[in-house]
Design an enzyme around this catalytic site. Structure first.
Site, mmCIF file in Angstrom:
data_model
loop_
_atom_site.group_PDB
_atom_site.id
_atom_site.type_symbol
_atom_site.label_atom_id
_atom_site.label_comp_id
_atom_site.label_asym_id
_atom_site.label_seq_id
_atom_site.Cartn_x
_atom_site.Cartn_y
_atom_site.Cartn_z
ATOM 1 N N CYS A 68 -54.222 24.679 -15.718
ATOM 2 C CA CYS A 68 -54.543 23.734 -14.588
ATOM 3 C C CYS A 68 -54.348 24.471 -12.977
ATOM 4 O O CYS A 68 -55.200 24.008 -12.346
ATOM 5 C CB CYS A 68 -54.660 22.524 -15.093
ATOM 6 S SG CYS A 68 -52.492 22.690 -15.005
ATOM 7 N N HIS A 107 -49.712 18.968 -15.454
ATOM 8 C CA HIS A 107 -51.386 19.236 -14.723
ATOM 9 C C HIS A 107 -51.706 18.702 -13.360
ATOM 10 O O HIS A 107 -51.872 17.490 -12.795
ATOM 11 C CB HIS A 107 -52.166 17.836 -15.383
ATOM 12 C CG HIS A 107 -54.095 18.477 -16.162
ATOM 13 N ND1 HIS A 107 -53.894 19.607 -16.544
ATOM 14 C CD2 HIS A 107 -54.239 17.529 -15.872
ATOM 15 C CE1 HIS A 107 -55.428 19.623 -16.053
ATOM 16 N NE2 HIS A 107 -55.648 18.497 -15.530
ATOM 17 N N ASP A 122 -61.894 18.063 -12.292
ATOM 18 C CA ASP A 122 -60.795 18.821 -13.414
ATOM 19 C C ASP A 122 -61.213 20.398 -14.459
ATOM 20 O O ASP A 122 -61.962 19.598 -14.981
ATOM 21 C CB ASP A 122 -59.854 18.235 -14.247
ATOM 22 C CG ASP A 122 -58.790 18.510 -14.837
ATOM 23 O OD1 ASP A 122 -59.188 19.607 -14.755
ATOM 24 O OD2 ASP A 122 -58.511 17.943 -15.841
#
Length: 290
Positions: A68, A107, A122
């Site tokens: 991420c 994250h 995302d």
């Protein structure tokens, strides 16, 4: 670093003039179908760093993927260059085996505002919890997408993401009880606040996740890529290919176990990844479901 090279990497050939939701969605979908979510560096003797230029070289020039902090940092840079109103947020990922959210903010996601409406973008979660479209930052609204139905819920300034999945058909019955399969139909994914974050806020986590024996990412070698009708994932030696909604309210999940000598070929053929160093696959049970 330049946008043309990035778009050549993702195959995007659309507009770069409009900062609208349609353009954002198109750019985003090209990214998640070209750039894998993967942690293979940890398992082939490479160090993951957060310098944007290093991330760019790895993903765009070396045609690798990332986790991420790499995927969403690069995506955030692209969108900012195009004139989108972007910022980073930090999330705490839900651990289904502990039935709790992580205590460490690991994250990184992108928030984009278009005409006063905020969206979460995302591109760095992977498997079936990978959104395919930017999600409206609205509490309580079900947002159906190809992977399933996503929903944000806000309580006292904390936002929670959850996902409802379809039933699953697994032709290879020997995998029906695999610890990689999510048993719950509604699954918590992560929680976050709207406090703006910077990449600096993730320095410690980046080191911790690739070195701690308690980290999911040291326990499993992961490579996952979205396709036009589902996703592929290679976890250790286990290759899964999921087709969304292949029958009414049913996802097809196909499993196969690879031999050592098949791993490298599979990474190339299924994920378009060629590693420069020797991968040592690993898959310690628990903590991760597809």
């Amino acid at each position: 670093m330049n946008l043309e090279e990035y778009f050549a990497r993702t195959g995007y050939k659309g507009s770069t003039e409009k900062q609208d939701l349609e353009t954002l969605t198109d750019i985003f979908q090209h990214h998640i179908r070209a750039v894998p979510f993967e942690n293979l560096s940890i398992h082939c003797g490479e160090k993951i760093t957060l310098e944007l230029e290093h991330v760019y070289n790895k993903i765009v020039r070396r045609k690798r993927g990332g986790w991420c902090m790499e995927n969403n940092q690069l995506l955030g840079w692209v969108l900012k260059c195009l004139g989108y109103d972007t910022s980073f947020l930090g999330a705490y990922v839900f651990n289904p085996h502990q039935n709790a959210y992580a205590t460490l903010m690991t994250h990184l996601v992108v928030k984009v505002v278009i005409d006063g409406q905020a969206y979460v973008v995302d591109g760095g979660f992977g498997v079936s919890y990978q959104m395919w479209q930017p999600m409206e930052l609205v509490s309580g609204k079900e947002q159906p997408q190809a992977p399933g139905v996503f929903r944000f819920t806000e309580k006292n300034g904390v936002w929670y993401l959850e996902k409802m999945r379809r039933k699953q058909y697994i032709p290879n019955q020997s995998f029906c009880n695999s610890d990689l399969l999510e048993k719950k139909e509604c699954r918590k994914v992560y929680m976050f606040s709207l406090e703006p974050r910077t990449v600096e806020d993730f320095r410690f986590q980046c080191t911790y996740l690739q070195t701690s024996p308690d980290s999911l990412f040291t326990k499993k070698s992961i490579c996952t890529l979205q396709t036009t009708d589902g996703f592929r994932a290679l976890i250790g030696w286990t290759l899964t290919e999921t087709t969304y909604n292949y029958k009414e309210n049913m996802d097809l999940v196909e499993f196969v176990t690879l031999e050592d000598e098949e791993v490298e070929k599979t990474l190339k053929e299924k994920f378009n990844i060629t590693l420069e160093r020797k991968l040592v696959p690993i898959n310690v049970k628990g903590s991760y479901t597809i």
